[in-house]
Design an enzyme around this catalytic site. Structure first.
Site, mmCIF file in Angstrom:
data_model
loop_
_atom_site.group_PDB
_atom_site.id
_atom_site.type_symbol
_atom_site.label_atom_id
_atom_site.label_comp_id
_atom_site.label_asym_id
_atom_site.label_seq_id
_atom_site.Cartn_x
_atom_site.Cartn_y
_atom_site.Cartn_z
ATOM 1 N N ASP A 191 42.969 44.563 64.813
ATOM 2 C CA ASP A 191 41.575 45.003 64.799
ATOM 3 C C ASP A 191 41.086 45.406 66.179
ATOM 4 O O ASP A 191 39.918 45.757 66.350
ATOM 5 C CB ASP A 191 40.674 43.880 64.253
ATOM 6 C CG ASP A 191 39.892 44.326 63.024
ATOM 7 O OD1 ASP A 191 40.276 45.342 62.413
ATOM 8 O OD2 ASP A 191 38.897 43.663 62.683
ATOM 9 N N ASP A 352 35.970 31.625 55.495
ATOM 10 C CA ASP A 352 37.005 30.790 54.875
ATOM 11 C C ASP A 352 36.415 29.777 53.896
ATOM 12 O O ASP A 352 36.837 29.685 52.745
ATOM 13 C CB ASP A 352 37.834 30.090 55.953
ATOM 14 C CG ASP A 352 36.985 29.577 57.111
ATOM 15 O OD1 ASP A 352 35.754 29.480 56.949
ATOM 16 O OD2 ASP A 352 37.556 29.273 58.175
#
Length: 696
Positions: A191, A352
């Site tokens: 990224d 998460d």
């Protein structure tokens, strides 16, 4: 292979039977109802002396059970926990109905703040008792299906701006994972070199360089390389993009500084083979570098710190209630279930936990294997530490507001409680701040914030505080030194003492503040690769004479080995080359070339530090030996569990805190001196020395 709770065993592919869960739940609710009745009866029908006797009698029973090893087993463990819960709820009942008086508007404000801070702390205490009723130890589960039936696994290594050397180590270790090679694919998810960054004039040069460097590395290691158009949704978006580009049955997510052991899939994939509704197998996050606290203790003791308590104890407790959740890395997930909710969740910055919450609400299961399968890097500066915790707090509060587990459909009651606790915990900053200022409200401003007599404190507060100390050691003793939670979050029970002894507690808080400052006073990290404690035998052979010597490993790193030779005058010279033969816990042998950098002689032995010498092929072997052996992380946990000397640790923190205060005062005195000197046209004689603390 079995899964072990406190006193019964289950096949690892089965979940807690419904009948057993119902029986345990009924027992818990019956015990909770009994506790409520006891508290009501004790307050309504007992005299003051009888209340005092009841509190200390209950504390005495807690102490006796605390000293007995068999209380760690069910059902005695539940009885112990219920007895401690009785003292906590009894204290809260008394605080609520007997100590809240109106004595003035400002008094009411201070009294209410302290009361609600206590309610928050006691609520977390009771919830932690519930969560840790029977921590589940699943052990490991090797897949017994034929190799052709093993699911395919995609290994994702998301990266943004991390250095190439860190990424290379993790990617190299990922290629060495024991699993059928035709069913294992490793991908770098870059990224830091997206199309948008490469098109940005201010970022393009660095982004293009990173793009080519990581693509070259991926080709060298035989792994895939993926990037995308933009950085939308950060890590979650990066993983979701990779999900659309790959097709493995399972996905292993590794932070780019989380180096996997070779057996990570051998001990986790089997759970998915046995349970088609399993969406997650989470493993602990094990860190090899010292946190800002550990740096100050390296010369005192090998102490367990914050993450150890969560991953060694709390997460196993969550697993009993089918509430263990995705922690962002070191986790294996089932692609089909992820795709059902659109991939990794993106509504909060703790993607998460949010993902786990959604999948649990869909009726899917999770599992926790309490054996470290990765080693990573924790924040090394206090600023980074605070930034990380701030992000976690912000994300969990977002989850509490946007997707509150108490109202989300599909969760069991136990799962609601577990997720609520995980979010509600992060409000502790408010309660800790109130506990810090409470003595000042009384001593400086004269506010009446705690209405209690000394006999009442002796009957209710003292038994509760002492019981809390015992139950925290009962639950978390092998993963947390006594009073270290207080250093991390500040202790709440110490502010429950009434006004007549408030001065004593104010002195304690000054010491606590200094101790906490000492804990986080930074020491500079100078090593490129962190040393890891190791054990095992080695054979050292000199290139000069060909003589071989037996040795015992002391520590290892990616750049060197240290070992003891049982001879105070070994046949070694500084800067000479040697060959070192070692073996890991799997029985695999390695031979490394090394150069002697230092020799420290003792009465009966010598300590030798060496620097490894290797080419690219030997580098892969070094990564395999240093990071690929999960037994090394188990040994580290065991060493921390046996760490002693809490008094020495706290004294070290206090000394460091006093030193920090000295440096800060000297810094500001020098600044003041320079200002005065300039005003009086005097040449400053003292050099300005800024404090070592880095402001987050």
């Amino acid at each position: 292979m079995t899964t072990v709770t406190a006193d019964y065993e289950l096949p690892s592919h089965e979940h807690i039977p419904v009948r057993m869960f119902v029986v345990n739940s009924l027992f818990i609710f019956f015990a909770a109802g009994s506790l409520s009745y006891w508290m009501y009866s004790a307050e309504k029908f007992l005299s003051s002396f009888e209340r005092l006797a009841l509190g200390w009698l209950a504390l005495g029973l807690v102490y006796l059970l605390y000293r007995m090893d068999w209380t760690r087993l069910l059902p005695w463990r539940i009885i112990f926990i219920m007895l401690t819960a009785f003292l906590g709820l009894r204290y809260l009942f008394w605080r609520t109905f007997e100590t809240l008086y109106y004595t003035g508007p400002l008094d009411v404000v201070g009294m209410s703040l302290l009361y609600f801070a206590e309610v928050h702390a006691i609520t977390l205490h009771i919830l932690s008792l519930f969560i840790n009723i029977a921590p589940l130890d699943r052990g490991v589960d090797k897949a017994e299906a034929p190799l052709e039936e093993h699911p395919t696994v995609d290994v994702y290594i998301p990266t943004y701006n991390e250095g190439e050397d860190i990424i290379r180590i993790t990617a190299t270790a990922a290629t060495q994972i024991h699993y059928p090679k035709d069913k294992l694919r490793v991908y770098l998810l870059d990224d830091g070199a997206t199309q948008a960054r490469r098109a940005n004039p201010a970022l393009s040069e660095a982004a293009w360089k990173r793009h080519y460097d990581l693509r070259r590395m991926a080709k060298e290691l035989g792994v895939g390389y993926l990037t995308r158009e933009t950085n939308s949704h950060a890590k979650a978006g990066n993983i979701n993009h990779a999900l659309r580009q790959t097709d493995g049955d399972l996905v292993l997510v590794l932070d780019c500084d989380h180096v996997p052991t070779r057996d990570i899939l051998q001990h986790t994939v089997g759970h998915f083979v046995r349970d088609s509704k399993l969406y997650l197998v989470q493993t602990p996050h094990f860190f090899i570098n010292p946190t800002p606290v550990e740096k100050n203790l390296q010369d005192v003791s090998d102490v367990s710190v914050e993450n150890d308590m969560f991953f060694r104890i709390i997460h196993a407790g969550l697993d009993f209630w089918n509430a263990s959740y995705f922690c962002g890395s070191a986790a294996l997930l089932r692609r089909a279930h992820l795709e059902e909710i659109g991939g990794i969740a993106t509504s909060t910055i703790t993607e998460d936990a949010e993902t786990s919450l959604l999948l649990h609400s869909k009726g899917y299961n999770s599992a926790y294997v309490n054996r470290p399968k990765v080693c990573g890097l924790s924040p090394e500066t206090f600023g980074d530490y605070v930034t990380q915790r701030t992000r976690w707090a912000q994300g969990m509060v977002q989850l509490f507001i946007l997707k509150n587990a108490l109202t989300l459909k599909g969760l069991s009651l136990a799962q609601r409680i577990c997720y609520f606790n995980s979010s509600f915990f992060w409000f502790f900053g408010l309660s800790r701040f109130i506990f810090y200022i409470a003595p000042a409200l009384f001593l400086i401003f004269g506010l009446k914030i705690y209405h209690a007599s000394l006999p009442q404190v002796a009957a209710y507060a003292f038994p509760y505080v002492l019981c809390t100390v015992m139950v925290m050691d009962f639950l978390y003793g092998k993963a947390r030194q006594p009073f270290f939670s207080e250093i991390y979050e500040s202790v709440q029970a110490l502010f429950l003492i009434p006004a007549i002894v408030a001065s004593f507690w104010c002195v304690f808080n000054i010491l606590l503040a200094l101790t906490s400052l000492g804990a986080f006073w930074e020491k500079k990290q100078v090593r490129r690769h962190h040393r890891i404690a190791a054990r095992g035998d080695a054979v050292v052979t000199t290139s000069r004479s060909g003589r071989s010597m037996d040795a015992r490993l002391e520590d290892v790193s990616l750049t060197g080995l240290s070992f003891w030779i049982m001879d105070p005058k070994p046949d070694l010279l500084p800067n000479e080359d040697v060959n070192v033969a070692v073996t890991d816990s799997y029985g695999e042998s390695y031979a490394f070339r090394a150069r002697v950098r230092r020799i420290g002689r003792r009465k009966t032995k010598a300590f030798v530090g060496t620097e490894l010498i290797y080419n690219d092929a030997e580098f892969m072997q070094a990564v395999k030996f240093v990071y690929g052996d999960s037994q090394r992380w188990i040994d580290s946990w065991a060493g921390k569990s046996n760490a002693k000397g809490t008094d020495r640790l706290l004294w070290s923190f206090l000394v460091l805190g006093l030193g920090a205060q000295r440096d800060i005062l000297a810094f500001y005195f020098n600044r003041l001196y320079r200002v005065v000197a300039r005003l009086l046209h005097i040449q400053p004689a003292m050099a300005e020395r800024p404090p070592a603390m880095v402001t987050p």
